[in-house]
Structures are given as structure tokens and as C-alpha cells.
Enzyme design. Structure first.
Site, PDB file in Angstrom:
ATOM      1  N   LEU A 199      -6.374  -1.291  -0.675  1.00 41.88           N
ATOM      2  CA  LEU A 199      -6.264  -1.631   0.745  1.00 41.88           C
ATOM      3  C   LEU A 199      -6.892  -3.002   0.958  1.00 41.88           C
ATOM      4  CD1 LEU A 199      -7.076   1.766   2.457  1.00 41.88           C
ATOM      5  CD2 LEU A 199      -4.911   0.879   1.620  1.00 41.88           C
ATOM      6  N   SER A 200      -6.161  -4.023   0.573  1.00 39.01           N
ATOM      7  CA  SER A 200      -6.661  -5.400   0.600  1.00 39.01           C
ATOM      8  C   SER A 200      -5.501  -6.314   0.954  1.00 39.01           C
ATOM      9  CB  SER A 200      -7.194  -5.803  -0.777  1.00 39.01           C
ATOM     10  OG  SER A 200      -8.215  -4.975  -1.199  1.00 39.01           O
ATOM     11  N   GLU A 201      -5.142  -6.335   2.224  1.00 38.21           N
ATOM     12  CA  GLU A 201      -3.952  -7.088   2.609  1.00 38.21           C
ATOM     13  C   GLU A 201      -4.048  -8.558   2.252  1.00 38.21           C
ATOM     14  OE1 GLU A 201      -5.395  -4.883   4.625  1.00 38.21           O
ATOM     15  OE2 GLU A 201      -3.891  -3.364   5.067  1.00 38.21           O
TER      16      GLU A 201
ATOM     17  N   GLU B 108       0.834  -1.197   0.000  1.00 40.47           N
ATOM     18  CA  GLU B 108       0.000   0.000   0.000  1.00 40.47           C
ATOM     19  C   GLU B 108       0.875   1.256   0.000  1.00 40.47           C
ATOM     20  OE1 GLU B 108      -2.233  -0.920   3.494  1.00 40.47           O
ATOM     21  OE2 GLU B 108      -3.348  -2.505   2.474  1.00 40.47           O
TER      22      GLU B 108
ATOM     23  N   HIS C  42      -0.978  -0.251  16.285  1.00 39.55           N
ATOM     24  CA  HIS C  42       0.124   0.102  15.391  1.00 39.55           C
ATOM     25  C   HIS C  42       1.474  -0.003  16.101  1.00 39.55           C
ATOM     26  CE1 HIS C  42      -3.219   1.914  13.169  1.00 39.55           C
ATOM     27  NE2 HIS C  42      -2.436   2.004  12.113  1.00 39.55           N
TER      28      HIS C  42
ATOM     29  N   ASP D 128       0.733  -5.214  12.910  1.00 41.01           N
ATOM     30  CA  ASP D 128      -0.598  -5.286  13.516  1.00 41.01           C
ATOM     31  C   ASP D 128      -1.669  -5.656  12.486  1.00 41.01           C
ATOM     32  OD1 ASP D 128       0.087  -3.326  16.171  1.00 41.01           O
ATOM     33  OD2 ASP D 128       1.239  -2.972  14.364  1.00 41.01           O
TER      34      ASP D 128
ATOM     35  N   PHE E 222       2.081  -2.258   8.867  1.00 42.78           N
ATOM     36  CA  PHE E 222       2.307  -2.542  10.291  1.00 42.78           C
ATOM     37  C   PHE E 222       2.018  -4.016  10.550  1.00 42.78           C
ATOM     38  CE2 PHE E 222       1.330   1.960  10.100  1.00 42.78           C
ATOM     39  CZ  PHE E 222       2.271   2.524  10.957  1.00 42.78           C
TER      40      PHE E 222
END
Lengths: 340, 327, 372
Positions: A68-70, A30, A139, A95, A93
């Protein structure tokens, strides 16, 4: 030649050099370029903290910004790795691992075993770890023990710029999936780094300070806290602490750690992760099991508490293992000896 | 010989039939063998859905990649994975596709472009995006196919991957095998759309629904979508309505199904029966030709089962190997 | 300040030393010391070395504590004659302020420790010390770098301008070795001399660097004032090929340590820092290829293929040969190869890295050679 550069620049340089050397290396994540499809300038960001800044100008479309699609892009990196590429995915991150964890621990980590040794998945997932950024509970985590628990993954956490470059190049060239943990509070730290490409093999801890009285084992940011503690111990208490930087958490260099513990007879493990089932537990347990006879005192653990990372600076500062806490833990191992 | 009214040569027609028959026999034999208790774990049978794997994959070569599901035997066979090795794998033997370390749900052969059956629903979708990305970088014109059921169609990974494929313009075909049941839960219950193809437009890609029990319908629709993807036209969704002849897994009493549902489907929607009839009616082949294939496939499966049973188990030392390339 | 009071301070040896650990006193308080006596031991970030007394007198005070790391120039002890009153000694100790450095902090920061120069043989790193027309060039051996001259370069700087270079494939110079031969490496040294504008120089070579120095002298006799060959290759056929191949292949501290220990008479001199520095070098892309190429190219079949002893004997080049008696890489018997016309000295209790292990004596010999 060698010159001083930052941890962040060292990572950028490693990516740059490996992309230049090997056309199968691609970067995805990202905002790793930034401004994709936006009306402003291309290469607007170079990652949220600018780690990949400038690489787009050299390597163009081999850097892919992602939605935004990990789950999707981390999975795509893993799939591409299984198909002959060497992707480096940036997960901003650690997290955020929660949203793409299946792709890492059920897919990447298991392909080789599940498929009877007939697959390899040379993917690197770079991710920021650690507290001290006033970024609160979602985070700031370390979470490294979650990954070291999983067979099939390699887990790396460099403490300085030299190690960051060599370990990242090794990670990219390595044929197994690597979780590469970058401590966000080390990005600015500088040391001497060769301009050339070089590798540091996995499973080799670094003795960053030699000593005879107590072994302090750590990784990442807390290596520096351990060194501060060691200096204080030498100055005030005439205790010579040996400080070991694990560098690679899986594989782990048991030999170096245990040889040191056998020499000093005392062990303090410092881990920025939470205490339960952590690297700290792991190493303390291993020492108790394997070099019990050499121990002059019970191994001590210095970790973050079993709480989420707090936001308020006054709380976060006492959350992170401090040099004072390490000194106090060493005191417990030495006090035993005096009492005996 | 009559004119061939089909978009496949007679040779390809017979190859397609042989593939479907092999899948059917493989699964029906597993149904029997599993009940005997010699097969460890659990198996999910693809019987009934053969026309989908075959109709889609007749368009593929080894350069193209598929990501399969827990119900993956059919996809494997249609991709050319060795049937003997597959059977041995399902028996947990050292001679299996994965040397006994994967089992039914993890059969893979990357050399054939088969990226693995998958025990995690919807997990293949991101992986196939990566495969397609690799093809795009290499410029080899390879296409990625990911299969998922009507259940996994609701997984975030599938939805995210459809968006990613659209954003990156990847040569990926998302194939929904809609057999009406997510395990035991009806598709009517689990989603608000009438058909999953409605979702395609939401991701900015074309979508088609076909009768997945009709080989020719699947073959033609898949052909167009795959050609488009191969030529750089981007991803698409193909929804295939199918019926699974068995339960979710072997041992499933299927009490959630309507009475007589399986019997009706076997009688009226069997892709093998309809395929055979249409080719015979067109005068391209005779029942004898098909019977001959049936006989050969039956022998192949007999042999695969016998050799799987006789094969050695993995050595205990195998427990610790193949975790890493190097560690 | 009483001129009869001599401070013993943490020495600054070589290029990069900023601190050192006092590891042992070799004289006790009250002992008579003569200039040149070994007085204490210091562990640097490379190896342990011995500090010699710089004055004659009595060791009156011991200030430095064993096991403590001190910045260079920190007061460690005091030598003075017996007639200096204790009060004056105490005052000296009390008032001693460690100078920041000769040039001051800023000057040290401004003056680079190393320089780089472009040559047809790649970009080469070198260190330059001293001044004047008398040029001295230090050439390290196989797998070494200019830091091999850590204990020599400052002393030699008193006799002229000293240059220590990293050969191609070594240290921080470019890692490409186009042709793994002594000829090619000798040409690189001559090219280096051209690049830095040195017409002629005393060449001091260690090990493989000795063979390179000889070849350069034979090829360009007008440019070489003298040859000093330390534990030199090129004087006989025998060489410890297992060491060379092992060094080229070693990838870990565990593999490297026993190899490096062979370089010294006292293996305890090989500390972690030395190992780490060598490993860091070895892990750079291209180094292993360069080293394997050299090991195979120069020492094919386990023997030195380039032996120049007879050629050097026949030439008029003044030569000095220095060896450590306990050399386990190249036998010290080769020290006699140049015959009676060359000066030759074999030092006891020293291994292959004799210029480090017996730095004081080697420095005396080197000064004698380059001043004459």
C-alpha cells in the site's frame, strides 16, 4: 464478432488483449491479483471490484500486486515507462491521487518537456471515479479537472463498454501518460463490443444523440443522465437536444462541441466534478469566447455542488447531477428565447 | 612501475580522477559564472561530493540507470552526459541537453541511463524502482541507483520505495549523500536516527556507511552492493558522509555553517587531493600526469562555457513543442 | 376490422431495424395513392429510405409526426377508399395496437440476427433469411458488410433462402486476408457455400463483390445459377482509386464523411450512424492492413487488374447488370460491358450504393432474376 459485455469486462478484455499482443505491457496495483503471499488461493481478488480477475492465470507475474504505497508503485510505473515498458498502474480510487500526485504531475507529465522532447512515458494510470456508491467524501470524487489542467497528461473517461475497451487499448498503445478514469457506477453497464482489439483515437467526441435545439455536453456517467434528459425533453417539450459525450477530456474535441453549439445556439454542460474550474467551466468559457455570436442564451452548467460528496443516500442522490436538473438547465436556455 | 595496490587499473584510476576533476571544475566555474548574472534561475553545486558520484558510477554502464537530485551535475558528468550540452542547458540555450527547457535541475540523458536531475526531493526513488523493474522484466542485469540527500531521506517516497524495492526484490541501490544539511537544516535536527544506515535493517536490506570524501571507500562499498543487486540479491542502502563546499544554492550565505567549516573541509577532506596523493604515493602516476588532466579539463570547461554563451536561445516556437508525443 | 382499410406502418427494413424516424410525408391527407407510390420517408440507423404504399386508395389519415422516432410497425397513416366512413377510419386508428413483432418478443430474442461459420478462410459471419432450395448469396463490396443489403434481404427472402455474408477482412468476419486477390476472395465464397451446405446459388455481388461473384461463377460454373452484378468491379478498368485508398486510410469522421458521400447520389443519406458503424469497423486491428492490401492488390496503379467481362460473355451464365447512373466509384458505362445478351439497367438518381438508394426497383430486378 460483436456481443454484449459489461464496461468492467470490456476493460478486462482490453488489458488481456494488450498483454497478449505486447510483452512490455505489465499491470501493477493494490490487490490486482489479490492474496499475494497469503496462505489462501492465488488470484483471490483480481482488483477490489474484480476488474483484473482472471488475468493472472493467463499472464502470471506480469501482474504485480503492490504494497500500500501509491507514491512508490505509481512512480515505479512511471519510471518503468521511461525505460521502455508500457505499465498500466491501477490506483483504486482517484481520491488516492493525493498521496502520489507528485509522481504524476511533476514527473510523468513533465519528462518529455523538461527533457527537451528526448523522453517518452507511455504509462496508463487506471482509476475509479464518481459518486453514487455510498462511499462518501474520500471514495467518490470526480477530480478530472485537476488532471486536465496539467499539460503533458491525457485524461480519458469512457461512458460505455465499447468506448472503454477502445479507449483503454489506445491508452496503452499511446506514447504519453494517460489518466484513465473508470466510473464505478458504469462497471455493470452493457453494450455491443467487438471481440477483436480496436482503438478509438483520442480527441474525438461522440455525438450520442443528434438534435437541433440545444447542445448538452458531458462525459462518464452523466452522459446517461443527459440522454435521459434529452428523451424527456423530446417527449414532453418537443425539444431536440444534441448530446455529446466528450470521451477524452484531454485532448478535447473542441471542433465537435463548437460545431454543435453553432448549430443549436444553446449549450448546457454537465460535469459530475465540482463547479469551480471544471470541464463545465472550461467548455462554457470556450463557447463564450469562440462562438459567442451563435449563442442564443447564456451557457448553463449542471455540476455537483461545491461540497464534498455526502454519505447519506438522501444527500448523495441530490449531489449527483440529475436528468431533472439537466432539463431545468435546458429550460433556462430556451426560456430566454421565448422571453426575447 | 610499482604494483597497483588499488582495485582499479591505472587507466580506470585516471578516468575516475578526470571525472572528479571535471565535476569540480564544472561547479567551480559555475560558481564564478553564476555571480556574473548570465545564468538564469538557480544552481545547486556538487563540489566536494565528487567521490560519491564517481565511486558509485565507475561500476555502471549505459544499461544501468540513475535517478538524480536537484544537485545533479556531478551525477550527470559521471554518467557520461555531454559536458558542453550540460553547460548550454544551464545557460538556457537551444543546444542544451534538454534544448533549454529543463535547466540545471532537469538535465537528463536517457540514452546514457541518466533519468534526470530532479527538482522534487525524493522523487527519484520510485522512478528508479520502475527502471529496476524494467531491467528485471527484460533480464538485462541492469541496476538502478537513486541518490538523495540527508533531507530527502525523510521523504515518504524514499521510504516507500525502499519498502517496495525490498518487497519486489529489485536491483536498486539507495545512495544517501549526507552532507549534513537539508538546505539550512541540520541532519541532527531533522531525524531521530544517528545514521541513515540504521534505517536499512528496518526495510530488510543491508546498509553501509562510508566516508563519501574517500573515492576508494565509496568505490569498494558500492562495488559490492551493486554486484549483489546485479546478481539478484536485492536492494541495499549506501550512506556516504560528505561535505558540500558551497551553499545549498548559489547565493546562499551559509551562515548556518560553523565558522571555518568550508575551509576545513577544502583543506582536509578534498577527495581530489587525497586521491591524487594516494595514487602518487603508490608510484602509479606523477603530479605531472594529474596536472596534464587538470589542464585538459580546464580547457574543456573553458570551451563549454564559451560555446554555451555563444549558443542560440530556443526559438519562441519551442515554447509549445514537446509537451506530448502526439496530442 | 374493415379489410378495405390499409395501415401504413413504420417499416422493418433488414436485419437490425427496431425503430425509425419519420422524416417526411410525400403525400398529403386526401391524396390519391397507388400501390408502389412513394408515400413517406424514414431515416433508419443507416440511411434515409422511402416507403412505398402497399395499397391503392386515398391517404385518409396521417398519424405519424415528422421528426419522431417510432418502433417498427407503429401506425403512421391510413389508406382507404373514399367510401369508407370517417368513423370507421377513426375507430381503426383508435383501436390499432402495434404488434410486438411477427414472432413475438421471445422469438425475436431467440432467433439470432447473425450466424457464424468456420471455413478455411476464417470464421465468417452471415445472415440467413427465408427458406427453400433456391439459394441466393449476397456478396458486398470493398469495405462493406452484409448490412449493405439492409433493404434487399427481406424482399429476396420471398424467393428462397438468402444468405448475406461478411467477406474475410470485412464486417464481423475474421480480418485476415491471406492473399489480396479476387481469386482468393472468390474461393472464400465457394468455401462459404461448402460450409453452409449450398450446392448452387444465385450470386448477387455489389462492386468488388460482383467481381468475386464472376470469378466464382467462372471457376465453378455448376454451382452458380445466375449472376447479378450491381455497380460491379471486374467489368472494366476504370475505378476511383482515390476513394479506395482514402477509405482505407480514413481514421476520423471528418475524413470518412466526404468519402462515403461519394457512394450516394444524395450525399445527405450519409448519417452519423452510418459513419460511426464504418468507423467502428475500420478501427478494429487488422482492418486497415486488410483494406490497404486489397486496394493495392486489386487496383494496383489505379486500375482494376481483374476484368472478367469477356470471360463472362463467353460463358453461358445468365447475368443481370444494375448500375446507378451517378456512380462515382465505378463508371456506369461499365453496365454495357457484357453486351446485348446480358440484361442491363442503369437507374437514374442513384450512386454506387444503388441497391440502397433505389431499393424498390433493385429488388424488383433481383426478384426477376432469382425467380426465373
Amino acid at each position: 464478432m460483436t456481443r454484449k459485455i459489461s464496461y468492467k469486462t470490456a476493460i478486462n478484455e482490453a488489458l488481456d488483449q494488450e498483454m497478449t499482443r505486447d510483452p512490455s505491457v505489465i499491470l501493477l496495483g493494490e490487490d490486482i491479483v489479490g492474496g499475494a503471499g497469503a496462505p489462501g488461493e492465488a488470484d483471490a481478488w483480481g482488483g477490489v471490484l474484480g476488474v483484473t480477475k482472471g488475468l493472472y492465470a493467463k499472464h502470471g507475474d506480469r501482474l504485480l500486486d503492490t504494497p500500500l504505497s501509491e507514491s512508490a508503485y505509481v512512480g515505479a510505473a512511471i519510471g518503468a515507462a521511461a525505460c521502455g515498458m508500457r505499465p498500466v498502474a491501477e490506483l483504486m480510487f482517484i481520491d488516492f491521487m493525493g498521496v502520489c500526485f507528485d509522481q504524476i504531475f511533476n514527473q510523468a507529465a513533465k519528462f518529455r518537456y523538461m527533457f527537451g522532447g528526448k523522453a517518452k512515458t507511455p504509462v496508463v494510470i487506471r482509476t475509479m471515479v464518481g459518486a453514487g456508491f455510498r462511499a462518501a467524501a474520500q471514495h467518490s470524487q470526480m477530480l478530472t479537472p485537476i488532471f486536465t489542467h496539467i499539460p503533458g497528461l491525457k485524461v480519458i473517461c469512457p461512458s460505455n463498454a465499447y468506448d472503454a475497451k477502445g479507449l483503454l487499448i489506445q491508452s496503452i498503445r499511446d506514447d504519453d501518460p494517460v489518466i484513465f478514469c473508470e466510473h464505478k457506477n458504469l462497471y455493470g453497464s452493457e453494450c455491443a463490443v467487438p471481440t477483436e482489439s480496436y482503438t478509438i483515437p483520442f480527441g474525438e467526441a461522440n455525438i450520442v444523440r443528434e438534435g437541433k435545439d440545444v447542445t448538452i455536453v458531458s462525459y462518464g456517467l452523466t452522459v446517461h443522465r443527459a440522454l435521459d434528459a434529452a428523451e424527456s425533453l423530446a417527449r414532453k417539450d418537443r425539444i431536440e437536444a444534441e448530446v455529446i459525450d466528450l470521451r477524452t477530456l484531454s485532448p478535447i474535441d473542441w471542433d465537435t462541441v463548437m460545431e454543435s453549439v453553432e448549430k443549436t445556439g444553446r449549450l448546457v454542460v454537465v460535469d459530475e466534478a465540482h463547479p469551480r474550474c471544471s470541464l463545465a467551466c472550461d467548455i462554457a468559457a470556450y463557447a463564450a469566447q469562440h462562438v459567442f455570436e451563435a449563442l442564443k442564451a447564456a451557457p448553463q452548467m449542471v455540476t455537483a455542488p461545491h461540497t464534498p460528496t455526502p454519505f447519506s443516500p438522501s444527500l448523495e442522490d441530490i449531489y449527483i447531477p440529475s436528468a431533472d436538473a439537466i432539463v431545468a438547465a435546458v429550460g433556462k436556455t430556451i426560456a430566454r428565447v421565448k422571453a426575447a | 612501475m610499482s604494483d597497483n595496490p588499488f582495485p582499479l587499473s591505472l587507466e580506470d584510476l585516471m578516468r575516475a580522477y578526470r571525472t572528479m576533476r571535471t565535476i569540480r571544475d564544472f561547479e567551480e566555474r559555475l560558481h564564478i559564472e553564476f555571480a556574473k548574472g548570465d545564468i538564469p534561475g538557480f544552481v545547486h553545486l556538487y563540489a566536494g561530493e565528487e567521490a560519491v558520484a564517481t565511486g558509485v558510477q565507475m561500476h555502471l554502464t549505459d544499461i544501468d540507470r540513475i535517478a538524480s537530485t536537484h544537485r545533479g551535475h556531478g551525477h550527470c558528468i559521471a554518467k557520461g552526459v555531454d559536458v558542453h550540452e550540460m553547460m548550454a542547458e544551464i545557460y538556457g540555450k537551444a543546444t542544451g541537453s534538454c534544448r533549454g527547457k529543463g535547466g540545471s535541475m532537469h538535465i537528463a540523458d536517457l540514452s546514457k541511463g541518466m533519468m534526470g536531475a530532479n527538482g522534487i526531493l525524493g522523487a527519484g526513488a520510485p522512478l528508479i524502482c520502475g527502471a529496476a523493474l524494467a531491467s528485471k522484466f527484460r533480464g538485462d542485469r541492469g541496476v538502478g541507483i537513486t541518490y538523495f540527500g540527508d533531507g530527502a531521506a525523510n521523504q515518504g517516497t524514499v521510504l516507500e520505495s525502499m519498502n517496495l524495492a525490498a518487497a519486489w526484490d529489485l536491483p536498486v541501490v539507495f545512495v544517501v549523500e549526507n552532507n549534513g544539511y537539508a538546505e539550512s537544516t541540520s541532519v541532527e535536527f531533522a531525524t531521530g536516527v544517528d545514521s541513515y544506515v540504521d534505517r536499512a535493517s528496518g526495510f530488510g536490506m543491508p546498509g553501509v556507511t562510508v566516508d563519501g570524501m574517500d573515492f576508494f571507500a565509496v568505490y569498494e562499498a558500492a562495488g559490492e552492493i551493486i554486484r549483489r543487486a546485479r546478481d539478484g540479491g536485492g536492494p541495499a542502502l549506501l550512506e556516504c558522509s560528505v561535505a558540500r563546499f558551497y551553499g545549498h544554492f548559489e547565493g546562499d550565505a551559509q551562515t548556518y555553517k560553523a565558522k571555518g567549516e568550508n575551509e576545513y573541509n577544502r583543506e582536509n577532506r578534498d577527495c581530489l587531493k587525497s586521491f591524487r596523493k594516494r595514487v602518487c604515493d603508490a608510484g602509479l602516476a606523477t603530479d605531472r600526469d594529474f596536472d596534464q588532466i587538470d589542464l585538459e579539463v580546464a580547457r574543456l570547461i573553458d570551451d563549454a562555457v564559451a560555446s554555451a554563451k555563444a549558443a542560440p536561445l530556443p526559438k519562441p516556437s519551442e515554447l509549445l513543442t514537446d509537451v506530448y508525443v502526439s496530442y | 376490422m374493415n379489410p378495405n382499410i390499409e395501415a401504413i406502418v413504420m417499416p422493418k427494413w433488414g436485419l437490425s431495424m427496431s425503430e425509425g424516424k419519420l422524416t417526411g410525408w410525400l403525400k398529403q391527407v386526401g391524396a390519391k395513392v397507388a400501390m408502389g407510390d412513394e408515400i413517406l420517408e424514414v431515416e433508419t440507423d443507416k440511411i434515409v429510405n422511402v416507403l412505398e404504399a402497399s395499397a391503392t386508395g386515398t391517404l385518409r389519415r396521417v398519424v405519424g409526426e415528422i421528426g419522431v422516432i417510432y418502433p417498427v410497425k407503429t401506425l403512421l397513416g391510413v389508406v382507404a377508399n373514399d367510401d369508407v366512413p370517417d368513423a370507421e377510419i377513426d375507430a381503426f386508428v383508435a383501436n390499432y395496437a402495434t404488434p410486438v413483432s411477427d414472432e413475438g418478443e421471445g422469438a425475436v430474442e431467440a432467433a439470432p440476427r447473425y450466424e457464424f461459420i468456420e471455413t478455411p478462410y476464417g470464421r465468417l459471419r452471415y445472415a440467413k433469411r427465408g427458406e427453400g432450395d433456391n439459394a441466393i448469396i449476397l456478396i458486398h463490396g470493398f469495405g462493406g458488410d452484409l448490412d449493405n443489403w439492409l433493404f434487399n434481404i427481406e424482399t429476396l427472402a420471398g424467393a428462397g433462402t438468402v444468405y448475406a455474408l461478411d467477406l474475410p477482412g470485412h464486417g464481423q468476419s475474421d480480418k485476415r486476408i491471406a492473399e489480396p486477390s479476387i481469386d482468393w476472395l472468390a474461393s472464400s465464397v465457394v468455401a462459404f457455400m461448402d460450409a453452409i451446405g449450398v450446392k448452387s446459388a444465385h450470386l448477387i455481388g455489389h462492386s468488388m463483390g460482383g467481381a468475386i461473384a464472376m470469378r466464382a461463377a467462372l471457376d465453378q460454373p455448376s454451382r452458380v445459377k445466375s449472376l447479378t452484378l450491381i455497380a460491379s468491379a471486374g467489368l472494366g478498368q476504370e475505378i476511383n482509386i482515390d476513394y479506395l485508398q482514402g477509405f482505407a486510410a480514413a481514421g476520423s469522421r471528418k475524413e470518412l464523411k466526404p468519402l462515403l458521400e461519394q457512394l450516394f447520389n444524395d450525399p445527405s443519406l450519409v448519417n452519423r450512424q452510418l459513419l460511426d458503424d464504418v468507423l467502428k469497423y475500420k478501427r478494429i486491428d487488422g482492418v486497415e492492413t486488410a483494406l490497404r492490401g486489397l486496394a493495392d492488390g486489386l487496383f494496383h496503379g489505379g486500375w482494376q487488374s481483374a476484368v472478367f467481362a469477356e470471360e463472362v460473355k463467353a460463358s453461358k451464365i445468365p447475368a443481370l447488370v444494375i448500375w446507378g447512373e451517378a456512380d462515382r466509384i465505378i463508371p456506369s458505362a461499365h453496365a454495357a460491358s457484357l453486351g446485348p445478351n446480358a440484361k442491363s439497367e442503369v437507374l437514374a438518381d442513384a450512386g454506387h450504393m444503388v441497391q440502397m438508394e433505389k431499393a424498390n426497383r433493385v429488388n424488383e430486378l433481383l426478384l426477376g432474376q432469382v425467380k426465373s
